[in-house]
Design an enzyme around this catalytic site. Structure first.
Site, PDB file in Angstrom:
ATOM      1  N   THR A   1     -11.619  11.161  26.236  1.00 26.78           N
ATOM      2  CA  THR A   1     -12.314  10.865  27.500  1.00 26.78           C
ATOM      3  C   THR A   1     -13.836  10.969  27.365  1.00 26.78           C
ATOM      4  OG1 THR A   1     -10.393  11.835  28.579  1.00 26.78           O
ATOM      5  CG2 THR A   1     -12.336  11.482  29.951  1.00 26.78           C
ATOM      6  N   GLU A   2     -14.512  10.133  28.125  1.00 27.55           N
ATOM      7  CA  GLU A   2     -15.980  10.166  28.191  1.00 27.55           C
ATOM      8  C   GLU A   2     -16.395  10.249  29.657  1.00 27.55           C
ATOM      9  OE1 GLU A   2     -17.235   6.686  26.060  1.00 27.55           O
ATOM     10  OE2 GLU A   2     -16.479   7.484  24.156  1.00 27.55           O
TER      11      GLU A   2
ATOM     12  N   GLY B   1       3.420  33.078  53.235  1.00 25.59           N
ATOM     13  CA  GLY B   1       2.581  33.240  54.421  1.00 25.59           C
ATOM     14  C   GLY B   1       1.133  33.524  54.028  1.00 25.59           C
ATOM     15  N   GLY B   2       0.481  34.388  54.776  1.00 24.26           N
ATOM     16  CA  GLY B   2      -0.930  34.721  54.519  1.00 24.26           C
ATOM     17  C   GLY B   2      -1.126  35.305  53.132  1.00 24.26           C
TER      18      GLY B   2
ATOM     19  N   GLU C   1      -3.681  13.749  30.954  1.00 19.26           N
ATOM     20  CA  GLU C   1      -2.640  13.114  30.125  1.00 19.26           C
ATOM     21  C   GLU C   1      -2.205  11.809  30.809  1.00 19.26           C
ATOM     22  OE1 GLU C   1      -2.524  15.811  27.891  1.00 19.26           O
ATOM     23  OE2 GLU C   1      -1.936  14.277  26.469  1.00 19.26           O
TER      24      GLU C   1
ATOM     25  N   THR D   1      -3.411   9.917  34.620  1.00 17.15           N
ATOM     26  CA  THR D   1      -3.171  10.317  36.020  1.00 17.15           C
ATOM     27  C   THR D   1      -1.806   9.775  36.462  1.00 17.15           C
ATOM     28  OG1 THR D   1      -4.105   8.315  37.002  1.00 17.15           O
ATOM     29  CG2 THR D   1      -5.658  10.109  36.533  1.00 17.15           C
TER      30      THR D   1
HETATM   31  C1  FAD Z   1      -9.272  20.257  32.922  1.00 21.27           C
HETATM   32  C2  FAD Z   1      -9.219  18.950  32.189  1.00 21.27           C
HETATM   33  C3  FAD Z   1      -8.917  18.947  30.842  1.00 21.27           C
HETATM   34  C4  FAD Z   1      -8.933  17.736  30.127  1.00 21.27           C
HETATM   35  N1  FAD Z   1      -8.731  17.768  28.759  1.00 21.27           N
HETATM   36  C5  FAD Z   1      -8.959  16.626  28.056  1.00 21.27           C
HETATM   37  C6  FAD Z   1      -8.966  16.660  26.616  1.00 21.27           C
HETATM   38  O1  FAD Z   1      -8.727  17.711  25.984  1.00 21.27           O
HETATM   39  N2  FAD Z   1      -9.264  15.521  25.959  1.00 21.27           N
HETATM   40  C7  FAD Z   1      -9.532  14.352  26.603  1.00 21.27           C
HETATM   41  O2  FAD Z   1      -9.786  13.357  25.942  1.00 21.27           O
HETATM   42  N3  FAD Z   1      -9.513  14.290  27.958  1.00 21.27           N
HETATM   43  C8  FAD Z   1      -9.253  15.399  28.693  1.00 21.27           C
HETATM   44  N4  FAD Z   1      -9.272  15.358  30.075  1.00 21.27           N
HETATM   45  C9  FAD Z   1      -9.589  14.094  30.742  1.00 21.27           C
HETATM   46  C10 FAD Z   1      -8.442  13.497  31.514  1.00 21.27           C
HETATM   47  O3  FAD Z   1      -7.503  12.935  30.655  1.00 21.27           O
HETATM   48  C11 FAD Z   1      -9.055  12.489  32.521  1.00 21.27           C
HETATM   49  O4  FAD Z   1      -9.714  13.239  33.518  1.00 21.27           O
HETATM   50  C12 FAD Z   1      -8.019  11.578  33.125  1.00 21.27           C
HETATM   51  O5  FAD Z   1      -7.476  10.704  32.170  1.00 21.27           O
HETATM   52  C13 FAD Z   1      -8.584  10.760  34.287  1.00 21.27           C
HETATM   53  O6  FAD Z   1      -9.785  10.165  33.948  1.00 21.27           O
HETATM   54  P1  FAD Z   1     -11.064  10.312  34.920  1.00 21.27           P
HETATM   55  O7  FAD Z   1     -11.207  11.751  35.227  1.00 21.27           O
HETATM   56  O8  FAD Z   1     -12.204   9.616  34.296  1.00 21.27           O
HETATM   57  O9  FAD Z   1     -10.634   9.603  36.250  1.00 21.27           O
HETATM   58  P2  FAD Z   1     -10.738   7.985  36.564  1.00 21.27           P
HETATM   59  O10 FAD Z   1     -10.152   7.211  35.434  1.00 21.27           O
HETATM   60  O11 FAD Z   1     -12.157   7.733  36.938  1.00 21.27           O
HETATM   61  O12 FAD Z   1      -9.821   7.895  37.805  1.00 21.27           O
HETATM   62  C14 FAD Z   1     -10.234   8.212  39.127  1.00 21.27           C
HETATM   63  C15 FAD Z   1      -9.108   7.821  40.092  1.00 21.27           C
HETATM   64  O13 FAD Z   1      -8.856   6.420  39.995  1.00 21.27           O
HETATM   65  C16 FAD Z   1      -7.507   6.175  39.680  1.00 21.27           C
HETATM   66  N5  FAD Z   1      -7.383   5.016  38.784  1.00 21.27           N
HETATM   67  C17 FAD Z   1      -8.131   4.715  37.692  1.00 21.27           C
HETATM   68  N6  FAD Z   1      -7.715   3.583  37.128  1.00 21.27           N
HETATM   69  C18 FAD Z   1      -6.657   3.158  37.851  1.00 21.27           C
HETATM   70  C19 FAD Z   1      -5.789   2.020  37.781  1.00 21.27           C
HETATM   71  N7  FAD Z   1      -5.912   1.096  36.818  1.00 21.27           N
HETATM   72  N8  FAD Z   1      -4.822   1.884  38.732  1.00 21.27           N
HETATM   73  C20 FAD Z   1      -4.688   2.827  39.714  1.00 21.27           C
HETATM   74  N9  FAD Z   1      -5.475   3.907  39.838  1.00 21.27           N
HETATM   75  C21 FAD Z   1      -6.444   4.078  38.918  1.00 21.27           C
HETATM   76  C22 FAD Z   1      -7.034   7.439  38.970  1.00 21.27           C
HETATM   77  O14 FAD Z   1      -5.634   7.583  39.032  1.00 21.27           O
HETATM   78  C23 FAD Z   1      -7.784   8.501  39.748  1.00 21.27           C
HETATM   79  O15 FAD Z   1      -7.083   8.821  40.907  1.00 21.27           O
HETATM   80  C24 FAD Z   1      -9.200  16.538  30.800  1.00 21.27           C
HETATM   81  C25 FAD Z   1      -9.461  16.540  32.173  1.00 21.27           C
HETATM   82  C26 FAD Z   1      -9.495  17.724  32.874  1.00 21.27           C
HETATM   83  C27 FAD Z   1      -9.840  17.709  34.334  1.00 21.27           C
END
Ligand code: FAD
Length: 380
Positions: free
Chosen positions: A124-125, A337-338, A361, A363
């Site tokens: 991820t970026e 509850g609370g 992993e 969404t």
């Molecule tokens: C605590 C944590 C640990 C993580 N660990 C790792 C790691 O070790 N290595 C790594 O590489 N990544 C890691 N991640 C990243 C994680 O995999 C991403 O956050 C995730 O894949 C979602 O990407 P995004 O946050 O950019 O959300 P976005 O892709 O910007 O999505 C935002 C919203 O839009 C929706 N959306 C986007 N595209 C579509 C589509 N085509 N159709 C329908 N809905 C869509 C999504 O479902 C979401 O609700 C981690 C994230 C967190 C929060």
């Protein structure tokens, strides 16, 4: 013996449960409060042989497959979602390196299994999450090897990782056929780790951004096929989604156990709230959905171990389990509850921790896309 497990699987479940209850449970609240990585527990899991649970025996693992990994994962997550999350990283890294790595890369597997080399995976970026194929980190080939530039986000264990598996663009071709995975030494010059992210839950995982500025790597740093990492990652996700499903399942199981214990002791209107039908129905639904999720996960894991493709089944298990876990952890909190809203009770932590499972992993929206695509293929 457990009705559906072999003797070895039963032993794995019992050993992991004993370790989790004895070592993890007493420390889980502190890890959450301090938000610091617990190296001793990480080593403890390694010493138990857990990081090699799914790895083939000839590669130094226990050869217990995805089903073994899911059994262990549920037990760990029942005592701490965060520690269970840390467990997933070396398990997946060892499998990935064994499957795709060259001899030099495979040489790091024993260190990973022993907990001495902490790996992290950076796909991820900041501007590319669900859209993996759009990632922008670049590895340019020159006469000295690879020169890597970019920023990775949300790297679990990023703050403590000794080895980084970085996904980067290695060709000018656009899209997913231009991405490779490179194994980098965490100490390589040019690698900077940002401050740990302040997260809702899943504390103690040193989650951070990683910046790569003119990082050098030898040509053989590429894991597997050059420009083929997207496909490799997607295949790997099938396994890791089962792990995340089992993690959410373990947390739902913990919430269920807490809810029943609380309902049996908390008295209102002259009797335990367990006697109230509204509470009984929540417990009954929890018990049913947890059983259904466990069957989905174990079924998909057994298919995976049998060599079948599980793109649909893994996505279904992840979608169903993480949604049901969120719903029922919330209901278990309601039964408290609370008190459920107080840090005095662990249900508050479970509620925060389990939320992540619907996000990473892939969404749950992305899981639905995968399922629909597979259904379309099957029905063509
Ligand atoms: C605590 C944590 C640990 C993580 N660990 C790792 C790691 O070790 N290595 C790594 O590489 N990544 C890691 N991640 C990243 C994680 O995999 C991403 O956050 C995730 O894949 C979602 O990407 P995004 O946050 O950019 O959300 P976005 O892709 O910007 O999505 C935002 C919203 O839009 C929706 N959306 C986007 N595209 C579509 C589509 N085509 N159709 C329908 N809905 C869509 C999504 O479902 C979401 O609700 C981690 C994230 C967190 C929060």
């Amino acid at each position: 013996m457990h009705r559906f497990f072999t003797e070895a699987q039963t032993a794995l479940r019992e050993t992991t449960r004993r370790f989790a209850e004895r070592e993890i449970l007493p420390r889980a609240a502190k890890i959450d409060r301090d938000d610091v990585f617990d190296r001793d527990l990480y080593r403890g899991m390694a010493d138990l042989g857990l990081f090699g649970v799914a790895l083939e025996e000839d590669a130094g693992g226990a050869g217990m497959g995805a089903i073994g990994a899911c059994i262990a994962m549920e037990e760990l997550a029942r005592c701490s979602g965060a520690v269970a999350n840390a467990f997933a990283i070396p398990v997946e890294a060892a499998l990935f390196l064994n499957q795709h790595g060259n001899e030099r890369q495979k040489a790091s597997i024993p260190g990973i299994l022993a907990g001495e080399i902490i790996p992290a995976t950076a796909v991820t970026e900041p501007d590319h999450g669900s859209d993996v194929a759009g990632l922008r980190t670049v590895a340019k080939r020159d006469e000295d090897g690879w020169l890597i530039n970019g920023t990775k986000a949300w790297v679990t264990l990023g703050g403590v990782a000794d080895a980084l598996m970085i996904f980067a663009r290695t060709s000018d071709a656009g899209g997913h056929k231009a991405i490779s995975c490179l194994l980098l030494d965490g100490k390589a010059p040019g690698i900077t780790r940002g401050k740990n992210e302040e997260l809702l839950g899943m504390h103690g995982l040193e989650d951070c951004q990683i910046t790569l500025a003119d990082v050098r790597a030898p040509l053989d740093a590429v894991i597997g096929t050059e420009n083929g990492a997207f496909k490799m990652a997607m295949e790997n996700f099938n396994f890791s989604r089962l792990m995340m499903s089992a993690m959410a399942l373990g947390m739902a199981q913990a919430a269920f156990e807490d809810a029943v214990a609380y309902a049996k002791t908390r008295k209102q209107f002259g009797g335990p709230i367990m006697n109230l039908q509204a509470v009984q129905f929540m417990i009954a639904d929890m018990s049913t959905d947890i059983a259904a999720a466990r069957m989905m996960i174990h079924h998909a894991a057994r298919l995976y171990d049998g060599g079948f493709s599980i793109a649909k089944e893994a996505a279904q298990a992840k979608l169903f389990t993480t949604d049901m876990a969120m719903k029922h952890v919330s209901n278990a909190l309601q039964i408290h509850g609370g008190n459920g809203y107080s840090k005095e009770y662990r249900i508050e932590r479970l509620f925060r921790d389990v939320r992540l499972a619907q996000i990473y992993e892939g969404t749950n929206q992305i899981q639905r896309l995968i399922i629909a695509r597979q259904v379309e293929k099957e029905m063509a």
